[in-house]
Design a protein around this motif. Structure first.
Motif, PDB file in Angstrom:
ATOM      1  N   SER A  14      -4.893 -26.107 -30.688  1.00  0.00           N
ATOM      2  CA  SER A  14      -3.982 -26.218 -29.565  1.00  0.00           C
ATOM      3  C   SER A  14      -2.617 -25.654 -29.963  1.00  0.00           C
ATOM      4  O   SER A  14      -2.093 -25.983 -31.029  1.00  0.00           O
ATOM      5  N   ASP A  15      -2.064 -24.799 -29.141  1.00  0.00           N
ATOM      6  CA  ASP A  15      -0.776 -24.138 -29.414  1.00  0.00           C
ATOM      7  C   ASP A  15      -0.801 -23.304 -30.690  1.00  0.00           C
ATOM      8  O   ASP A  15       0.252 -22.967 -31.228  1.00  0.00           O
ATOM      9  N   ARG A  16      -1.997 -23.020 -31.223  1.00  0.00           N
ATOM     10  CA  ARG A  16      -2.163 -22.192 -32.424  1.00  0.00           C
ATOM     11  C   ARG A  16      -1.373 -22.740 -33.613  1.00  0.00           C
ATOM     12  O   ARG A  16      -0.828 -21.986 -34.415  1.00  0.00           O
ATOM     13  N   GLU A  17      -1.344 -24.068 -33.740  1.00  0.00           N
ATOM     14  CA  GLU A  17      -0.624 -24.700 -34.838  1.00  0.00           C
ATOM     15  C   GLU A  17      -1.323 -25.971 -35.286  1.00  0.00           C
ATOM     16  O   GLU A  17      -2.032 -26.601 -34.512  1.00  0.00           O
ATOM     17  N   LEU A  18      -1.129 -26.310 -36.569  1.00  0.00           N
ATOM     18  CA  LEU A  18      -1.655 -27.550 -37.136  1.00  0.00           C
ATOM     19  C   LEU A  18      -0.641 -28.083 -38.137  1.00  0.00           C
ATOM     20  O   LEU A  18       0.037 -27.311 -38.823  1.00  0.00           O
ATOM     21  N   ARG A  19      -0.562 -29.418 -38.231  1.00  0.00           N
ATOM     22  CA  ARG A  19       0.244 -30.012 -39.299  1.00  0.00           C
ATOM     23  C   ARG A  19      -0.361 -29.576 -40.622  1.00  0.00           C
ATOM     24  O   ARG A  19      -1.579 -29.403 -40.732  1.00  0.00           O
ATOM     25  N   LEU A  20       0.472 -29.400 -41.631  1.00  0.00           N
ATOM     26  CA  LEU A  20      -0.033 -28.922 -42.925  1.00  0.00           C
ATOM     27  C   LEU A  20      -1.106 -29.838 -43.493  1.00  0.00           C
ATOM     28  O   LEU A  20      -2.099 -29.349 -44.039  1.00  0.00           O
ATOM     29  N   ASN A  21      -0.932 -31.168 -43.355  1.00  0.00           N
ATOM     30  CA  ASN A  21      -1.958 -32.060 -43.907  1.00  0.00           C
ATOM     31  C   ASN A  21      -3.284 -31.942 -43.136  1.00  0.00           C
ATOM     32  O   ASN A  21      -4.355 -32.057 -43.723  1.00  0.00           O
ATOM     33  N   ASP A  22      -3.236 -31.668 -41.837  1.00  0.00           N
ATOM     34  CA  ASP A  22      -4.471 -31.452 -41.064  1.00  0.00           C
ATOM     35  C   ASP A  22      -5.130 -30.131 -41.455  1.00  0.00           C
ATOM     36  O   ASP A  22      -6.352 -30.050 -41.577  1.00  0.00           O
ATOM     37  N   LEU A  23      -4.317 -29.109 -41.666  1.00  0.00           N
ATOM     38  CA  LEU A  23      -4.844 -27.814 -42.110  1.00  0.00           C
ATOM     39  C   LEU A  23      -5.497 -27.958 -43.479  1.00  0.00           C
ATOM     40  O   LEU A  23      -6.595 -27.444 -43.704  1.00  0.00           O
ATOM     41  N   ALA A  24      -4.844 -28.684 -44.376  1.00  0.00           N
ATOM     42  CA  ALA A  24      -5.410 -28.904 -45.716  1.00  0.00           C
ATOM     43  C   ALA A  24      -6.773 -29.571 -45.612  1.00  0.00           C
ATOM     44  O   ALA A  24      -7.736 -29.154 -46.275  1.00  0.00           O
ATOM     45  N   ARG A  25      -6.890 -30.587 -44.772  1.00  0.00           N
ATOM     46  CA  ARG A  25      -8.160 -31.306 -44.602  1.00  0.00           C
ATOM     47  C   ARG A  25      -9.242 -30.389 -44.043  1.00  0.00           C
ATOM     48  O   ARG A  25     -10.368 -30.362 -44.535  1.00  0.00           O
ATOM     49  N   LYS A  26      -8.899 -29.578 -43.054  1.00  0.00           N
ATOM     50  CA  LYS A  26      -9.889 -28.691 -42.429  1.00  0.00           C
ATOM     51  C   LYS A  26     -10.384 -27.608 -43.395  1.00  0.00           C
ATOM     52  O   LYS A  26     -11.532 -27.199 -43.324  1.00  0.00           O
ATOM     53  N   VAL A  27      -9.508 -27.138 -44.271  1.00  0.00           N
ATOM     54  CA  VAL A  27      -9.878 -26.064 -45.192  1.00  0.00           C
ATOM     55  C   VAL A  27     -10.414 -26.623 -46.515  1.00  0.00           C
ATOM     56  O   VAL A  27     -11.018 -25.904 -47.300  1.00  0.00           O
ATOM     57  N   GLY A  28     -10.207 -27.928 -46.749  1.00  0.00           N
ATOM     58  CA  GLY A  28     -10.706 -28.551 -47.975  1.00  0.00           C
ATOM     59  C   GLY A  28      -9.789 -28.334 -49.160  1.00  0.00           C
ATOM     60  O   GLY A  28     -10.263 -28.132 -50.278  1.00  0.00           O
ATOM     61  N   LEU A  29      -8.481 -28.370 -48.912  1.00  0.00           N
ATOM     62  CA  LEU A  29      -7.505 -28.171 -49.978  1.00  0.00           C
ATOM     63  C   LEU A  29      -6.629 -29.400 -50.143  1.00  0.00           C
ATOM     64  O   LEU A  29      -6.495 -30.196 -49.211  1.00  0.00           O
ATOM     65  N   ASN A  30      -5.997 -29.516 -51.309  1.00  0.00           N
ATOM     66  CA  ASN A  30      -5.007 -30.575 -51.476  1.00  0.00           C
ATOM     67  C   ASN A  30      -3.654 -30.057 -50.987  1.00  0.00           C
ATOM     68  O   ASN A  30      -3.507 -28.893 -50.630  1.00  0.00           O
ATOM     69  N   GLN A  31      -2.653 -30.934 -50.995  1.00  0.00           N
ATOM     70  CA  GLN A  31      -1.352 -30.587 -50.425  1.00  0.00           C
ATOM     71  C   GLN A  31      -0.689 -29.404 -51.127  1.00  0.00           C
ATOM     72  O   GLN A  31      -0.158 -28.511 -50.485  1.00  0.00           O
ATOM     73  N   SER A  32      -0.717 -29.381 -52.457  1.00  0.00           N
ATOM     74  CA  SER A  32      -0.047 -28.273 -53.152  1.00  0.00           C
ATOM     75  C   SER A  32      -0.796 -26.957 -52.931  1.00  0.00           C
ATOM     76  O   SER A  32      -0.168 -25.901 -52.805  1.00  0.00           O
ATOM     77  N   SER A  33      -2.117 -26.993 -52.849  1.00  0.00           N
ATOM     78  CA  SER A  33      -2.883 -25.768 -52.601  1.00  0.00           C
ATOM     79  C   SER A  33      -2.628 -25.221 -51.204  1.00  0.00           C
ATOM     80  O   SER A  33      -2.518 -24.009 -51.013  1.00  0.00           O
ATOM     81  N   VAL A  34      -2.534 -26.104 -50.212  1.00  0.00           N
ATOM     82  CA  VAL A  34      -2.281 -25.617 -48.854  1.00  0.00           C
ATOM     83  C   VAL A  34      -0.854 -25.073 -48.755  1.00  0.00           C
ATOM     84  O   VAL A  34      -0.608 -24.112 -48.022  1.00  0.00           O
ATOM     85  N   THR A  35       0.072 -25.633 -49.516  1.00  0.00           N
ATOM     86  CA  THR A  35       1.439 -25.102 -49.528  1.00  0.00           C
ATOM     87  C   THR A  35       1.444 -23.677 -50.067  1.00  0.00           C
ATOM     88  O   THR A  35       2.080 -22.787 -49.494  1.00  0.00           O
ATOM     89  N   ARG A  36       0.714 -23.425 -51.148  1.00  0.00           N
ATOM     90  CA  ARG A  36       0.623 -22.066 -51.701  1.00  0.00           C
ATOM     91  C   ARG A  36      -0.072 -21.122 -50.715  1.00  0.00           C
ATOM     92  O   ARG A  36       0.334 -19.973 -50.548  1.00  0.00           O
ATOM     93  N   LEU A  37      -1.119 -21.595 -50.058  1.00  0.00           N
ATOM     94  CA  LEU A  37      -1.826 -20.797 -49.059  1.00  0.00           C
ATOM     95  C   LEU A  37      -0.863 -20.398 -47.940  1.00  0.00           C
ATOM     96  O   LEU A  37      -0.802 -19.229 -47.541  1.00  0.00           O
ATOM     97  N   VAL A  38      -0.104 -21.353 -47.434  1.00  0.00           N
ATOM     98  CA  VAL A  38       0.849 -21.080 -46.356  1.00  0.00           C
ATOM     99  C   VAL A  38       1.906 -20.081 -46.823  1.00  0.00           C
ATOM    100  O   VAL A  38       2.256 -19.155 -46.092  1.00  0.00           O
ATOM    101  N   GLU A  39       2.392 -20.231 -48.036  1.00  0.00           N
ATOM    102  CA  GLU A  39       3.378 -19.279 -48.568  1.00  0.00           C
ATOM    103  C   GLU A  39       2.807 -17.858 -48.620  1.00  0.00           C
ATOM    104  O   GLU A  39       3.487 -16.897 -48.260  1.00  0.00           O
TER     105      GLU A  39
END
Length: 158
Positions: free
Chosen positions: A59-84
């Motif tokens: 929805s709105d082409r956006e997700l909270r970072l913690n929701d994105l991490a859960r969907k992709v199967g990453l921890n918080q620091s890994s999703v931060t690097r992915l987003v960067e």
């Protein structure tokens, strides 16, 4: 992957743990092949593509970072690097929640949506190709045993 020889007509999938091992070995092998193919063909990682795919359908082409991490199967620091990484390529950007300045969202850009659209059909074609040639591509995984493994696992999912 080492597998015990199984007498003809008998399944190697004799327990849930064996079924799970077969299924995860197959998924891991598929992911490794897809990851190499995506990087060689599009210069993008598998987790990056999956993240953008989730964002493009959210929805709105956006997700909270913690929701994105859960969907992709990453921890918080890994999703931060992915987003960067994806921000540097201008495929996504970060935004803060207007109601709660602490909430950070990943938002896919039009360029990111275009990238997902360009990759989706060839990616699905590659998955189809790998599944159709699974016994040649991954000879250690017996097709019959793998099918039974997914049946065992599927029968438990509610």
């Amino acid at each position: 992957m080492y597998m015990e020889p199984v007498p003809e007509g008998e399944s190697a999938v004799r327990s849930l743990s064996a079924a799970w091992s077969e299924a995860t070995a197959f998924v891991t092998a598929m992911d490794a092949t897809l990851s190499r193919w995506l990087m060689e063909t599009y210069g993008i990682g598998l987790a990056d593509y999956r993240a953008m795919l989730h964002l493009s359908t959210a929805s709105d082409r956006e997700l909270r970072l913690n929701d994105l991490a859960r969907k992709v199967g990453l921890n918080q620091s890994s999703v931060t690097r992915l987003v960067e990484r994806l921000e540097r390529k201008e495929l996504i950007f970060r935004d803060t929640c207007p109601d709660d300045g602490r909430g950070v969202y990943a938002v896919i850009t039009d360029r990111g949506v275009g990238t997902v659209d360009a990759i989706r059909d060839p990616y699905e074609g590659k998955i189809r190709e790998l599944l159709q040639s699974a016994t040649e591509e991954y000879p250690d995984l017996g097709r019959g045993d793998l099918g039974r493994a997914f049946e065992v696992i599927g029968s438990l999912i509610r």
